[in-house]
Scaffold this active site. Structure first.
Site, PDB file in Angstrom:
ATOM      1  N   PHE A  99       0.850  -1.202   0.000  1.00  0.00           N
ATOM      2  CA  PHE A  99       0.000   0.000   0.000  1.00  0.00           C
ATOM      3  C   PHE A  99       0.889   1.257   0.000  1.00  0.00           C
ATOM      4  CE2 PHE A  99      -2.074   3.278   2.727  1.00  0.00           C
ATOM      5  CZ  PHE A  99      -3.157   3.595   1.911  1.00  0.00           C
ATOM      6  N   TYR A 100       1.886   1.283   0.873  1.00  0.00           N
ATOM      7  CA  TYR A 100       2.736   2.483   0.950  1.00  0.00           C
ATOM      8  C   TYR A 100       3.609   2.638  -0.293  1.00  0.00           C
ATOM      9  CZ  TYR A 100       1.125   3.015   5.701  1.00  0.00           C
ATOM     10  OH  TYR A 100       0.325   3.189   6.796  1.00  0.00           O
ATOM     11  N   ARG A 101       4.110   1.525  -0.824  1.00  0.00           N
ATOM     12  CA  ARG A 101       4.921   1.614  -2.058  1.00  0.00           C
ATOM     13  C   ARG A 101       4.093   2.193  -3.197  1.00  0.00           C
ATOM     14  NH1 ARG A 101       6.731  -3.504  -0.837  1.00  0.00           N
ATOM     15  NH2 ARG A 101       5.497  -4.332  -2.557  1.00  0.00           N
TER      16      ARG A 101
END
Ligand SMILES: CC(C)(COP(=O)(O)OP(=O)(O)OC[C@H]1O[C@@H](n2cnc3c(N)ncnc32)[C@H](O)[C@@H]1OP(=O)(O)O)[C@@H](O)C(=O)NCCC(=O)NCCS
Length: 165
Positions: free
Chosen positions: A140-142
């Site tokens: 999700f953060y990538r």
């Protein structure tokens, strides 16, 4: 489209029915969030649907942290001093299963970045670090440009240049 209100965490919301799908993560908002706020180790922000201010749809936490130069990818390390650099830390960012997949995770992350950008006018921070709880969370953060720190795939950093004007 659901509109949300995001405000500082308080006891007006029902935390007992909140579930992000991982019971261990849910414990945080029920048992530890208000303690962390009281002890000044985290600020906690919660999202509720605009028409239902008791319904906890999602939340995130912000704290101060630091990263040492040796933790950073080469490309970032050469732009920062050799001593540890101050960063903001998103310790938690969880969306209730009933609200997942509808854009609330993005809204919370964007709000967290905006808050850090605003705070950075008074207190310098070189970026935002997250400790992803699992591979899904890291992904999700990538998706939003966070870079995994070498040798620490669960720890990711978004440089300040990505969210500061
Ligand atoms: C991870 C989580 C916060 C995402 O929230 P969400 O509301 O479902 O996500 P959104 O609907 O806002 O998705 C926004 C974008 O992220 C993408 N996305 C969502 N989850 C993703 C994942 N695991 N990997 C890659 N991309 C993801 C979506 O496809 C969407 O992309 P788009 O804007 O290009 O269309 C949520 O699923 C959750 O709370 N999970 C359980 C707890 C957790 O893992 N927390 C992470 C912090 S440790």
């Amino acid at each position: 489209m659901t509109l949300y209100s995001i405000r500082s965490f308080d006891k007006s919301v029902d935390t007992t029915s909140f579930s992000c799908g991982q019971p261990l993560l849910d414990e945080y908002i029920r048992r530890y969030a208000s303690q962390d706020v009281r002890r000044n180790v985290a600020r906690v922000f919660m999202a509720t649907p605009e028409n239902d201010s008791h319904h906890l749809a999602g939340f995130f936490t912000l704290s101060a942290g630091s990263v040492s130069c040796s933790e950073l990818p080469e490309s970032l390390a050469k732009k920062l001093p050799r001593y540890p650099s101050p960063v903001a830390l998103i310790g938690r960012l969880d969306v209730d299963t009933g609200f997942q997949g509808k854009g609330l995770g993005l809204i919370l992350l964007a709000d967290a970045c905006q808050k850090v950008a605003n705070a950075s006018a008074m207190l310098a921070m070189a970026g935002i670090v997250v400790d992803a709880k699992d591979a899904e969370a890291a992904s999700f953060y990538r998706h939003f440009g966070f870079l995994p720190l070498p040798g620490q795939p669960a720890r990711l950093l978004l440089p300040a240049t990505a969210y500061r004007a």
